[in-house]
Scaffold this motif. Structure first.
Motif, PDB file in Angstrom:
ATOM      1  N   PRO A 176     -11.840  54.170  19.149  1.00  0.00           N
ATOM      2  CA  PRO A 176     -11.785  53.043  20.090  1.00  0.00           C
ATOM      3  C   PRO A 176     -10.802  53.234  21.228  1.00  0.00           C
ATOM      4  O   PRO A 176     -10.966  52.635  22.298  1.00  0.00           O
ATOM      5  CB  PRO A 176     -11.370  51.865  19.198  1.00  0.00           C
ATOM      6  CG  PRO A 176     -11.746  52.260  17.814  1.00  0.00           C
ATOM      7  CD  PRO A 176     -11.571  53.757  17.756  1.00  0.00           C
ATOM      8  N   TYR A 198     -14.766  45.634  26.721  1.00  0.00           N
ATOM      9  CA  TYR A 198     -13.657  45.900  25.805  1.00  0.00           C
ATOM     10  C   TYR A 198     -12.311  45.436  26.354  1.00  0.00           C
ATOM     11  O   TYR A 198     -11.257  45.833  25.851  1.00  0.00           O
ATOM     12  CB  TYR A 198     -13.595  47.403  25.486  1.00  0.00           C
ATOM     13  CG  TYR A 198     -14.865  47.942  24.878  1.00  0.00           C
ATOM     14  CD1 TYR A 198     -15.298  47.516  23.631  1.00  0.00           C
ATOM     15  CD2 TYR A 198     -15.646  48.878  25.560  1.00  0.00           C
ATOM     16  CE1 TYR A 198     -16.476  48.003  23.069  1.00  0.00           C
ATOM     17  CE2 TYR A 198     -16.814  49.374  25.014  1.00  0.00           C
ATOM     18  CZ  TYR A 198     -17.231  48.926  23.770  1.00  0.00           C
ATOM     19  OH  TYR A 198     -18.389  49.414  23.221  1.00  0.00           O
ATOM     20  N   GLU A 201      -9.842  44.101  23.795  1.00  0.00           N
ATOM     21  CA  GLU A 201      -9.465  44.945  22.666  1.00  0.00           C
ATOM     22  C   GLU A 201      -8.240  45.764  23.051  1.00  0.00           C
ATOM     23  O   GLU A 201      -8.308  46.638  23.915  1.00  0.00           O
ATOM     24  CB  GLU A 201     -10.613  45.877  22.261  1.00  0.00           C
ATOM     25  CG  GLU A 201     -11.801  45.156  21.658  1.00  0.00           C
ATOM     26  CD  GLU A 201     -12.820  46.126  21.073  1.00  0.00           C
ATOM     27  OE1 GLU A 201     -12.451  47.288  20.799  1.00  0.00           O
ATOM     28  OE2 GLU A 201     -13.984  45.721  20.907  1.00  0.00           O
ATOM     29  N   THR A 204      -7.893  49.816  24.005  1.00  0.00           N
ATOM     30  CA  THR A 204      -9.203  50.358  24.362  1.00  0.00           C
ATOM     31  C   THR A 204      -9.272  50.548  25.875  1.00  0.00           C
ATOM     32  O   THR A 204      -8.843  49.669  26.629  1.00  0.00           O
ATOM     33  CB  THR A 204     -10.318  49.405  23.908  1.00  0.00           C
ATOM     34  OG1 THR A 204     -10.277  49.285  22.481  1.00  0.00           O
ATOM     35  CG2 THR A 204     -11.684  49.914  24.331  1.00  0.00           C
ATOM     36  N   ARG A 211     -19.899  53.246  23.708  1.00  0.00           N
ATOM     37  CA  ARG A 211     -19.299  54.253  22.843  1.00  0.00           C
ATOM     38  C   ARG A 211     -20.414  55.104  22.245  1.00  0.00           C
ATOM     39  O   ARG A 211     -21.582  54.764  22.287  1.00  0.00           O
ATOM     40  CB  ARG A 211     -18.497  53.590  21.701  1.00  0.00           C
ATOM     41  CG  ARG A 211     -17.279  52.806  22.152  1.00  0.00           C
ATOM     42  CD  ARG A 211     -16.647  52.034  21.008  1.00  0.00           C
ATOM     43  NE  ARG A 211     -15.440  51.330  21.454  1.00  0.00           N
ATOM     44  CZ  ARG A 211     -14.883  50.334  20.798  1.00  0.00           C
ATOM     45  NH1 ARG A 211     -15.406  49.911  19.656  1.00  0.00           N
ATOM     46  NH2 ARG A 211     -13.788  49.751  21.266  1.00  0.00           N
ATOM     47  N   GLY A 247     -21.243  47.245  25.825  1.00  0.00           N
ATOM     48  CA  GLY A 247     -20.733  47.045  24.483  1.00  0.00           C
ATOM     49  C   GLY A 247     -21.509  47.747  23.388  1.00  0.00           C
ATOM     50  O   GLY A 247     -21.140  47.651  22.214  1.00  0.00           O
TER      51      GLY A 247
END
Length: 369
Positions: A176, A198, A201, A204, A211, A247
């Protein structure tokens, strides 16, 4: 199983070096014309509003093809570190180029720890690169010379998308905190869009949009939906075409249709909950590079088709689509012109190809009248 339709060549009519003049495909006959040769490992191209074509050469040169002439390298471009698969890679022209003059470059550059992917923008004035700005600099650099990714695309809002491969270390694509193995999205000035997935997060990279992408070297914007599509290299088998969703996790290396180059199993899963499946897979690998949707007028039979270049298989693939499903596949120019590194559709509706070698070529597919 999608049938593979192999092109039937009619043979050369005029003498272009190693290029047969006229071909018959399943839906449209075309003539293959050589525009330029002696390019040094060309990698990417982009069209200027006046019809000129900017071409990158992996060793670090940016050149301009216009009106039958190929310029000398344009001075002043950012320094690159050419190693392995790295060097000067993709080029893109700002959607509002007539007002802004911005041109975007992706490349591999040296920094603390080794090499990493960078994104720059600048302008060309009096045949010189000026006003250079660094928009993105990969933080975790390594000495590995593989999987820099680096294709560009713009969405309908003018935001810039670019790919970074896993840098030859597969687990980075699922870490991540890493920038590798992803599609990234930034504003054209390098700032981060407020709706990137992200941002909340901690740790990140804020530019990351996805990803689990191994090494995407094809990226294009669907002309009708505005959605970004990519293709990426698999290992030994498992090249993929993907529809990009903010995402989403595309699974590498937790799920894959390929195996390691040694023959070892990477994963026993080809699909799993939480991972987005590809819309198309090649086994064995064709080593895809360059990608373009066809939306021109010169070949009405190809409207909406997706064209993909191939390095290992040395061909041009035409995929017929129905929505986000691939319903047909045709292989063109198989082993006729060499390793196809980039594919673009020009404003004239012709299809343009770059072949990768020390004497690479710029080629054009034109309809047979």
């Amino acid at each position: 199983m999608i049938a593979r339709l192999v092109l039937l060549a009619l043979g050369p009519i005029f003498a272009f070096p190693a290029v047969a003049e006229t071909y018959r495909s399943e839906q449209a006959d075309f003539r293959l014309v050589e525009l330029a040769d002696d390019l040094e490992s060309p990698w990417g191209m982009a069209f200027l509003p006046d019809g000129g074509i900017l071409i990158t050469e992996q060793a670090g040169q940016l050149r301009l093809y216009r009106g039958g002439d190929l310029s000398d390298p344009i001075p002043g471009t950012p320094d690159v570190e050419e190693r392995g698969q790295g060097g000067l890679l993709d080029v893109a022209v700002d959607p509002d180029y007539a007002e802004t003059g911005w041109i975007y470059l992706s490349l591999s550059a040296r920094g603390e720890g080794g090499l990493g992917t960078q994104v720059w923008r600048g302008r060309i004035q009096d045949n010189r690169w000026i006003e250079s700005e660094l928009l993105f600099d990969m933080q975790r650099k390594t000495r590995i010379g593989r999987h820099f990714g680096s294709r560009f695309a713009f969405d309908p809002d003018g935001r810039l998308y670019f790919s970074i491969g896993d840098r030859g270390a597969m687990q980075r694509a699922q870490d991540p905190a890493d920038e590798a193995g992803r599609i990234h999205r930034i504003e054209r000035d390098g700032t981060v869009p407020s709706d990137n997935p992200y941002l909340d997060e901690s740790g990140t990279p804020p530019t990351a949009l996805t990803r689990g992408n191994r090494n995407a070297q094809g990226m294009a914007t669907h002309p009708d939906t505005g959605v970004i599509w990519t293709h990426e290299h698999g290992p030994r088998g498992g090249d993929e075409v993907n529809v990009i969703r903010a995402g989403a996790n595309y699974g590498w290396p937790e799920v894959t249709h390929g195996i390691d180059y040694s023959g070892a199993v990477i994963s026993d899963r080809q699909s799993a909950p939480g991972f987005d499946d590809p819309v198309h897979v090649w086994v064995p690998s064709i080593a895809p590079s360059g990608m373009a949707f066809y939306s021109g007028a010169a070949f009405p039979e190809w409207q909406g088709d997706l064209f993909v270049g191939a390095l290992r298989s040395r061909l041009l693939v035409r995929l017929e689509l129905e929505g986000e499903q691939v319903i047909g596949e045709e292989w063109l120019l198989e082993r006729e012109v060499g390793r196809i590194r980039d594919v673009r559709v020009g404003p004239d509706g012709f299809v343009y190809l770059l072949t990768e070698s020390n004497d690479g070529r710029l080629l054009r597919l034109e309809p047979v009248s």
